[in-house]
Design a protein around this motif. Structure first.
Motif, PDB file in Angstrom:
ATOM      1  N   LYS A   1      38.618  39.633  45.644  1.00  0.00           N
ATOM      2  CA  LYS A   1      38.758  39.406  46.934  1.00  0.00           C
ATOM      3  C   LYS A   1      39.659  38.237  47.303  1.00  0.00           C
ATOM      4  N   ARG A   2      39.452  37.288  47.116  1.00  0.00           N
ATOM      5  CA  ARG A   2      40.267  36.354  47.822  1.00  0.00           C
ATOM      6  C   ARG A   2      41.644  35.966  47.643  1.00  0.00           C
ATOM      7  N   GLU A   3      41.315  36.183  46.011  1.00  0.00           N
ATOM      8  CA  GLU A   3      42.376  35.143  44.811  1.00  0.00           C
ATOM      9  C   GLU A   3      43.375  36.418  45.659  1.00  0.00           C
TER      10      GLU A   3
ATOM     11  N   GLY B   1      48.849  39.363  49.328  1.00  0.00           N
ATOM     12  CA  GLY B   1      48.474  39.389  50.618  1.00  0.00           C
ATOM     13  C   GLY B   1      47.643  41.175  50.851  1.00  0.00           C
ATOM     14  N   LEU B   2      47.365  41.820  49.873  1.00  0.00           N
ATOM     15  CA  LEU B   2      46.382  42.555  49.988  1.00  0.00           C
ATOM     16  C   LEU B   2      45.459  42.718  50.185  1.00  0.00           C
ATOM     17  N   LYS B   3      43.911  43.703  50.858  1.00  0.00           N
ATOM     18  CA  LYS B   3      42.367  43.980  51.260  1.00  0.00           C
ATOM     19  C   LYS B   3      42.483  44.577  49.583  1.00  0.00           C
ATOM     20  N   ILE B   4      41.381  44.365  49.034  1.00  0.00           N
ATOM     21  CA  ILE B   4      40.968  45.645  48.243  1.00  0.00           C
ATOM     22  C   ILE B   4      39.861  45.785  48.303  1.00  0.00           C
ATOM     23  N   SER B   5      39.095  46.749  47.993  1.00  0.00           N
ATOM     24  CA  SER B   5      37.746  47.611  48.405  1.00  0.00           C
ATOM     25  C   SER B   5      37.359  48.769  47.338  1.00  0.00           C
ATOM     26  N   LYS B   6      36.652  48.664  46.879  1.00  0.00           N
ATOM     27  CA  LYS B   6      36.179  50.101  45.754  1.00  0.00           C
ATOM     28  C   LYS B   6      36.681  49.066  44.485  1.00  0.00           C
ATOM     29  N   ILE B   7      35.348  48.088  44.171  1.00  0.00           N
ATOM     30  CA  ILE B   7      36.566  46.993  43.154  1.00  0.00           C
ATOM     31  C   ILE B   7      34.906  47.636  41.876  1.00  0.00           C
ATOM     32  N   LYS B   8      35.802  47.505  41.062  1.00  0.00           N
ATOM     33  CA  LYS B   8      34.437  48.524  39.798  1.00  0.00           C
ATOM     34  C   LYS B   8      34.898  47.315  38.812  1.00  0.00           C
ATOM     35  N   LYS B   9      33.963  46.516  38.276  1.00  0.00           N
ATOM     36  CA  LYS B   9      33.499  45.462  37.457  1.00  0.00           C
ATOM     37  C   LYS B   9      33.542  46.318  35.522  1.00  0.00           C
ATOM     38  N   LEU B  10      35.146  45.194  35.532  1.00  0.00           N
ATOM     39  CA  LEU B  10      35.449  46.105  33.127  1.00  0.00           C
ATOM     40  C   LEU B  10      34.337  45.938  31.971  1.00  0.00           C
TER      41      LEU B  10
END
Length: 140
Positions: free
Chosen positions: A66-68, A74-83
């Motif tokens: 998220k930080r990177e 400049g984007l805030k991401i959510s609903k992240i899934k590991k591949l």
């Protein structure tokens, strides 16, 4: 389960500075409903990169991702899934939907592209399996 890495490495600069980055890298395949993904261009390289970077000491992988992503785009991401794909036992890949096409590049990158499977040849070979896995599932 939390994944935390406690290793660190040193960078030798003008007066031997210690860096808190680890050798662990996280990358995000940020995709949209049109089966496109965000690719970032680094100056001096022929191929495109995916958003992401090194995890800091004692940082959780998802927090580092998220930080990177926010630092680079400049984007805030959510609903992240590991591949299921890991490159060289240290580069971890995740997917998340592209929250916006309003990209604000950091000085690390010179341009970006919303690429598709036909333009995936522009990205580095080590990223292709992750991109293919994500885009294949989006189109289903």
């Amino acid at each position: 389960m939390k994944e935390i890495y406690k290793g660190w490495r040193m960078f030798i600069e003008s007066d031997t500075k210690k860096d808190t980055d680890t050798d662990v890298v996280v990358k995000a395949v940020l995709y949209n409903k049109n089966n496109k993904f965000l690719a970032l261009k680094n100056d001096g390289f022929d191929t495109f990169d995916l958003p992401g970077g090194h995890i800091k000491e004692n940082e959780e992988l998802v927090d580092g991702l998220k930080r990177e992503v926010e630092e680079e785009t400049g984007l805030k991401i959510s609903k992240i899934k590991k591949l299921n794909y890991i490159y060289d036992n240290r580069m971890h890949f995740y997917k998340a939907t592209l929250p916006s096409e309003n990209i604000k590049l950091s000085n690390e990158h010179s341009e970006y592209e919303l690429a598709d499977m036909n333009s995936k040849s522009k990205i580095h070979n080590k990223f292709k399996p992750a991109v293919e896995e994500v885009l294949k599932n989006v189109s289903q």
